[in-house]
Design a protein around this motif. Sequence first.
Motif, mmCIF file in Angstrom:
data_model
loop_
_atom_site.group_PDB
_atom_site.id
_atom_site.type_symbol
_atom_site.label_atom_id
_atom_site.label_comp_id
_atom_site.label_asym_id
_atom_site.label_seq_id
_atom_site.Cartn_x
_atom_site.Cartn_y
_atom_site.Cartn_z
ATOM 1 N N ALA A 218 0.830 -1.202 0.000
ATOM 2 C CA ALA A 218 0.000 0.000 0.000
ATOM 3 C C ALA A 218 0.867 1.255 0.000
ATOM 4 N N ARG A 219 1.954 1.230 0.773
ATOM 5 C CA ARG A 219 2.846 2.394 0.803
ATOM 6 C C ARG A 219 3.490 2.615 -0.565
ATOM 7 N N THR A 220 4.010 1.555 -1.167
ATOM 8 C CA THR A 220 4.651 1.680 -2.482
ATOM 9 C C THR A 220 3.649 2.134 -3.546
ATOM 10 N N ALA A 221 2.437 1.576 -3.496
ATOM 11 C CA ALA A 221 1.415 1.966 -4.469
ATOM 12 C C ALA A 221 1.044 3.435 -4.313
ATOM 13 N N MET A 222 0.960 3.874 -3.077
ATOM 14 C CA MET A 222 0.587 5.268 -2.846
ATOM 15 C C MET A 222 1.664 6.213 -3.352
ATOM 16 N N VAL A 223 2.921 5.892 -3.088
ATOM 17 C CA VAL A 223 4.025 6.729 -3.574
ATOM 18 C C VAL A 223 4.045 6.737 -5.106
ATOM 19 N N GLY A 224 3.834 5.595 -5.728
ATOM 20 C CA GLY A 224 3.830 5.518 -7.182
ATOM 21 C C GLY A 224 2.700 6.312 -7.807
ATOM 22 N N LEU A 225 1.530 6.276 -7.209
ATOM 23 C CA LEU A 225 0.391 7.032 -7.742
ATOM 24 C C LEU A 225 0.616 8.537 -7.618
ATOM 25 N N LEU A 226 1.045 8.990 -6.463
ATOM 26 C CA LEU A 226 1.221 10.426 -6.252
ATOM 27 C C LEU A 226 2.333 11.000 -7.122
ATOM 28 N N SER A 227 3.357 10.207 -7.388
ATOM 29 C CA SER A 227 4.489 10.685 -8.186
ATOM 30 C C SER A 227 4.268 10.520 -9.682
ATOM 31 N N GLY A 228 3.194 9.863 -10.094
ATOM 32 C CA GLY A 228 2.916 9.674 -11.502
ATOM 33 C C GLY A 228 3.619 8.492 -12.122
ATOM 34 N N LEU A 229 4.309 7.669 -11.321
ATOM 35 C CA LEU A 229 4.971 6.481 -11.847
ATOM 36 C C LEU A 229 3.981 5.337 -12.064
ATOM 37 N N LEU A 230 2.869 5.375 -11.345
ATOM 38 C CA LEU A 230 1.803 4.394 -11.521
ATOM 39 C C LEU A 230 0.517 5.125 -11.877
ATOM 40 N N MET A 231 -0.307 4.483 -12.689
ATOM 41 C CA MET A 231 -1.589 5.058 -13.068
ATOM 42 C C MET A 231 -2.718 4.254 -12.414
ATOM 43 N N PRO A 232 -3.759 4.911 -11.950
ATOM 44 C CA PRO A 232 -4.842 4.188 -11.279
ATOM 45 C C PRO A 232 -5.673 3.366 -12.258
ATOM 46 N N GLU A 233 -6.300 2.323 -11.716
ATOM 47 C CA GLU A 233 -7.206 1.523 -12.540
ATOM 48 C C GLU A 233 -8.464 2.301 -12.863
ATOM 49 N N SER A 234 -8.903 3.137 -11.933
ATOM 50 C CA SER A 234 -10.061 4.014 -12.139
ATOM 51 C C SER A 234 -9.894 5.246 -11.256
ATOM 52 N N GLY A 235 -10.653 6.276 -11.576
ATOM 53 C CA GLY A 235 -10.543 7.520 -10.817
ATOM 54 C C GLY A 235 -9.626 8.515 -11.510
ATOM 55 N N HIS A 236 -9.391 9.615 -10.822
ATOM 56 C CA HIS A 236 -8.639 10.719 -11.423
ATOM 57 C C HIS A 236 -7.623 11.266 -10.429
ATOM 58 N N LEU A 237 -6.393 11.431 -10.919
ATOM 59 C CA LEU A 237 -5.328 12.121 -10.194
ATOM 60 C C LEU A 237 -5.149 13.477 -10.845
ATOM 61 N N MET A 238 -5.224 14.560 -10.048
ATOM 62 C CA MET A 238 -5.240 15.906 -10.601
ATOM 63 C C MET A 238 -4.140 16.764 -9.983
ATOM 64 N N ASN A 239 -3.465 17.527 -10.826
ATOM 65 C CA ASN A 239 -2.614 18.624 -10.388
ATOM 66 C C ASN A 239 -3.329 19.910 -10.780
ATOM 67 N N ARG A 240 -3.946 20.532 -9.791
ATOM 68 C CA ARG A 240 -4.840 21.667 -10.023
ATOM 69 C C ARG A 240 -5.968 21.227 -10.958
ATOM 70 N N SER A 241 -6.119 21.862 -12.110
ATOM 71 C CA SER A 241 -7.224 21.503 -12.998
ATOM 72 C C SER A 241 -6.808 20.517 -14.078
ATOM 73 N N ALA A 242 -5.546 20.067 -14.055
ATOM 74 C CA ALA A 242 -5.041 19.159 -15.089
ATOM 75 C C ALA A 242 -4.909 17.748 -14.528
ATOM 76 N N GLU A 243 -5.398 16.784 -15.297
ATOM 77 C CA GLU A 243 -5.253 15.386 -14.898
ATOM 78 C C GLU A 243 -3.853 14.900 -15.236
ATOM 79 N N TYR A 244 -3.341 13.989 -14.410
ATOM 80 C CA TYR A 244 -1.994 13.472 -14.627
ATOM 81 C C TYR A 244 -1.818 12.952 -16.052
ATOM 82 N N LEU A 245 -2.812 12.234 -16.547
ATOM 83 C CA LEU A 245 -2.692 11.620 -17.868
ATOM 84 C C LEU A 245 -2.632 12.655 -18.986
#
Length: 389
Positions: A218-245
């Motif tokens: 869980a710790r490794t997955a969380m670090v990977g998601l927040l840093s953009g090294l991993l992409m989520p299976e569903s949902g949205h990761l946002m930096n302000r109004s821009a999505e990571y993808l």
Amino acid sequence: MTDKELKDMDETTSMDTTAAADTTDETTVDVNEAVDDVLLSDADELPFDVDFYDDADDADVATDVIDIDDDDRVGTVDNSNVVDDDTDDVDDETTGVDTTSSAPADGGADVVAANADHVNAMLSLATPRESTDDESSPDYIETPRSASSATTVSTHIDREVKVGDEDLNLLRAYPTLSLHDVTYRDRKTGRTPVEHLTCAFEAGTVSAILVPDGDDMARTAMVGLLSGLLMPESGHLMNRSAEYLSIEPLELRGHRIGLVPQRFAVRGDLSPVRNLVYAMDASNRNFLKPKPVLARELLLASGLDETLLDNRVDSLNEVDRRRVAIARAVCCEAEIVVLDEPLDGLEDGERDTIMELLRGIAHGDPKRCVVVVTQDAAVAESADQTVTL
């Protein structure tokens, strides 16, 4: 065709042209007479008097010369300079205009005064009014008289909007980092360490994500998601109004996000200055100062001793190595700084030093947020905000 016939044709054409010209002149005269009849029929209804002369030679042609002195610019007209071409005497009748029906002498002053009153009324609309004791009054505004009109308007908007209304969240600024219903599934094991996670991290804060103790996945997955090294299976990761993808990888990981992992955070074979310059070169960004100068400034601001700037990183103690790692994470002006257990393995005094450094880089920059992923509850309690996984 004979010459006589040609001559007769020319005479006929000339006669037709002359007749057409006479007809045109007669038509023009008829039209002018009709216009004169209309004007004469309505002469009584005109707002001024008109003198018609039967003989143009008998008409007195007058020239009105209006002289406005500096003292008379309020609208009064000096008629003393009306000169007749034939005589020096002033005669209103020779001008062809009946001055008895004109406006009074002070009419211009009345117009100017009316315009001044109108301007003053418009200016008064932009002048803040004094507050009254009755809040129900439409004139009730809690602003001093010295406040600008823009301040008055913003105060009125704040009163009407009522900041904090849940229905008006759209008026708030986008958080620096946000997760919306994020789910991550590990493909190898099929486990879902992050499931339907929604949270937001504002700029200028140190936040902590507390994962279950001993759950390294869980710790490794969380670090990977927040840093953009991993992409989520569903949902949205946002930096302000821009999505990571939607952000270019070089822009996302080279500039917007700074990462401090547990291992390989810095290169031990390089000096602290060279470590930061190495990261700046990889970001492909332009800097206002020379990169070595910026690197030295950041390292000194992080608390590293000046005598250690050119030493190899692997010769430094653990606290100084982490100072270098944190400075390297922010050297490209990262808006999001993600740290994986930054206090792990440190003594109490050293932990306080690093935590104070993290607060400094977050609170000192209104555009940057710091997110610590940890299994240590004590670290989570020292943060400004804690999200439990």
